[in-house]
Each structure stands twice: as structure tokens, then as C-alpha cells.
Design an enzyme around this catalytic site. Structure first.
Site, short mmCIF file in Angstrom:
data_model
loop_
_atom_site.label_atom_id
_atom_site.label_comp_id
_atom_site.label_asym_id
_atom_site.label_seq_id
_atom_site.Cartn_x
_atom_site.Cartn_y
_atom_site.Cartn_z
N SER A 278 -24.24 -6.19 29.88
CA SER A 278 -23.54 -5.55 30.49
C SER A 278 -23.56 -3.86 30.73
O SER A 278 -25.03 -3.36 30.17
CB SER A 278 -21.87 -5.55 29.63
OG SER A 278 -21.61 -4.49 30.09
N TYR B 165 -21.55 -2.04 20.52
CA TYR B 165 -21.09 -3.31 21.94
C TYR B 165 -22.64 -3.29 22.35
O TYR B 165 -23.28 -4.44 23.45
CB TYR B 165 -20.14 -3.46 23.00
CG TYR B 165 -20.07 -3.83 23.50
CD1 TYR B 165 -19.75 -4.92 24.44
CD2 TYR B 165 -20.42 -3.51 24.74
CE1 TYR B 165 -19.41 -5.88 25.27
CE2 TYR B 165 -19.83 -4.14 26.58
CZ TYR B 165 -19.62 -5.42 26.60
OH TYR B 165 -19.78 -5.94 27.77
#
Length: 320
Positions: free
Chosen positions: A158, A183
Site C-alpha cells: 500500500s 500499518y
């Protein structure tokens, strides 16, 4: 053998769909394993691969939900897998290996994002454990089945990897927890995994890629409070998506991972980070949050993470 981290001019872009990048590609006789291939981008990935003729195995933590989502889709089978549980990973891998089949495309798509502080296994931080360590163990355990001379392993990362490199002094966030930085670390790990796997596997004809699929509203946002998504300008108070031009559709979001797994344009390449169906450019310090950060493609950090992951999971298909 290394591939430059620069665009190749694929002819596709942010608006391309998975079906478009597969146009003219016949995957009959090919087998793909797509983790989380029953929801969001994973579901669209499964649909497009089967439409092109591939058979797809979908390991799922929520098997009943997966079977319901995939009902009526030909060429798909579902099995159980919880990436946060290494025994579950072992069980799935052993069942698959016992079938005697080989894997042409391994797409590590499943993941969690910005969840509250959660511990799995021996106290591991859940995002690092699920998004990275679970997939690391899975690929290494399935390695005997990954087809030499053409298979590809695709690690879905990502743009969130910009939030954090690897916190080498505290990878499991024992000293304070930030859900977005955690994350980011997990997504950086996804890129470093592909970098080092490609280095190890290229001589066998197996190549690895990492990628940013784009911004898409999917069940990946399930851990985010509605108020936070409103504050970020993603949705309004009624839950409607704002600025839809700023988000991809699931069909567009699945395109880069399908392109990574199947495109002949990437033959002979590997170990790079992709976005919008092309190789991404290196990120510019102080610029927009696009491209790939140097900390995510550093070969020394990639090797260091591989060694740490092998130590933590107890599995390394390339150990001497």
C-alpha cells in the site's frame, strides 16, 4: 537480474480494470492462490482470473462468508486459513501440498488496516503478524508447489508504507502503539518481502512483485470509526463516498495485482514495487505520497527482515 524502479510505459493506468489488463491473456490450465480472495479487491481479483480461465484457490479466515461470496463462480475452491495463526498456515499449506498441484500465481492479498492494538500468537502486533509474517510463512511453506520457470508471487502492499519503515528496535510495538504507523510498517514489510524473495528465487524462474492497488473503499476500512472516515473526507455523515474520483472502483483496484501476476510486459523482471499498472517511480522526499520509499526497497533491510521473519515463524524454504 535486478529491475530498475522506473516506469516502463505499460499503456495501462489508474483507471484500467482487471478485465482490461487480462484482455487477450488465456489462463486456462493455470492455478492461482489468492488470500482473502472473497472480499473487496480479492473478490474482483478472483473473478477476473477465473474469467480468463484460471482456477483459483481462496484461503479464507471466514470460510462460510467466502463460500457465500463465491457461490456460482466456476473454477474456485475455498479452504480455511487464518494468517494470524501459524498452525492454521501450516495446516492449509500441508493440505494444498498433499493435492500434488502447482501454483502459477501466488497473490498475497488479505490484510488488516489500522486496527486497535491487538496481539496474536506469542504476543505479536496483529498488523505485522497478519499482513507480513502470516504471508511469509505461507509462501515459504508452499514453496515446493510454486512452479519454477514462470510463477509469480505478488505481495499486496500500500501507499501506506510511507507512514513507517521497519521499527527494528520494537517491531511488535511493545512501547506505545500507533495504528497508522503500525500499518505502515506492515506494508513496508510487504515490499521488502518481495524484494528479497525475488533475489532468492529469480534463478529458479520465480519472480516477486509488491504493489499499491490504489485508494478504494472496501471492507479493509472495517476497523475505522465512521467519524474518522468523515474527518478524512472519505465519506459523509450518511456514509456516502465523497470525491469518488479520488477513489478507484474495486475493478480498478484489482487491476495492478492481476497485471503483476500475469502480464507478459513484466517477463524477466521482478523485485520492484508497482502502482497504477506500471512500475512505480522512487518517492520524492517532501513530495506527494506516491512512488516507493527507499526504506521499502533497500536490499540490506530486505535481507534483515527475511532473517527476522524466518526466526519468528520458524520456517525458511531457502535455508542452507
Amino acid at each position: 537480474m535486478s529491475t530498475a524502479q522506473h516506469k516502463i510505459g505499460s499503456g495501462f493506468g489508474a483507471n484500467s480494470t482487471a478485465d482490461e489488463v487480462l484482455e487477450g491473456i488465456d489462463l486456462t490450465g493455470k492455478l492461482a492462490v489468492v488470500t482473502g480472495g472473497y472480499s473487496g479487491l480479492g473478490l474482483e481479483t478472483t473473478r477476473s482470473l477465473t474469467k480468463a480461465g484460471a482456477r483459483v484457490v481462496v484461503p479464507a479466515r471466514r470460510r462460510a462468508a467466502a463460500e457465500e461470496a463465491l457461490a456460482g463462480l466456476a473454477g474456485v475452491e475455498v479452504d480455511e486459513l487464518d494468517l494470524g495463526d501459524l498452525e492454521s498456515v501450516r495446516g492449509f499449506a500441508e493440505r494444498f501440498l498433499a493435492s500434488g498441484r502447482t501454483i502459477d500465481f501466488m497473490i498475497d492479498n488479505a490484510g488488516i488496516m489500522a486496527c486497535p492494538e491487538t496481539r496474536v500468537g506469542p504476543g505479536w502486533e496483529a498488523q505485522f503478524a497478519t499482513n507480513h509474517l502470516g504471508h511469509f510463512a505461507l509462501v515459504n511453506r508452499l514453496w515446493p508447489a510454486i512452479e519454477p520457470g514462470g510463477a509469480r508471487v505478488v505481495s499486496v502492499s500500500s501507499r501506506g508504507h510511507h507512514f513507517s519503515g521497519i521499527r527494528w528496535d520494537d517491531v511488535h510495538w511493545q512501547q506505545g502503539y500507533d495504528k497508522w504507523e503500525a500499518y505502515g510498517q506492515a506494508k513496508t514489510a510487504n515490499v521488502l518481502f518481495a524484494v528479497h524473495l525475488d533475489r532468492l528465487a529469480a534463478d529458479r524462474g520465480v519472480r516477486a512483485f509488491a504493489l499499491h492497488p490504489g485508494g478504494i473503499i472496501t471492507p479493509l476500512q472495517r476497523h475505522l470509526p465512521k467519524a474518522e472516515m468523515v474527518e478524512r473526507g472519505w465519506i459523509d455523515e450518511q456514509g456516502n463516498v465523497l470525491n469518488p474520483e479520488g477513489f478507484k472502483s474495486p475493478e480498478q483496484g484489482a487491476a495492478t495485482q492481476v497485471w503483476a501476476a500475469t502480464s507478459p510486459q513484466l517477463d524477466g523482471m521482478g523485485g520492484v514495487y508497482l502502482e497504477d499498472c506500471d512500475i512505480a517511480e522512487p518517492a520524492v522526499d517532501g513530495g506527494e505520497r506516491s512512488g516507493v520509499k527507499a526504506w521499502a526497497t533497500d536490499p540490506e533491510q530486505a535481507a534483515r527482515l527475511w532473517a527476522l521473519s524466518a526466526e519468528l515463524t520458524g520456517v525458511d524454504a531457502f535455508a542452507a
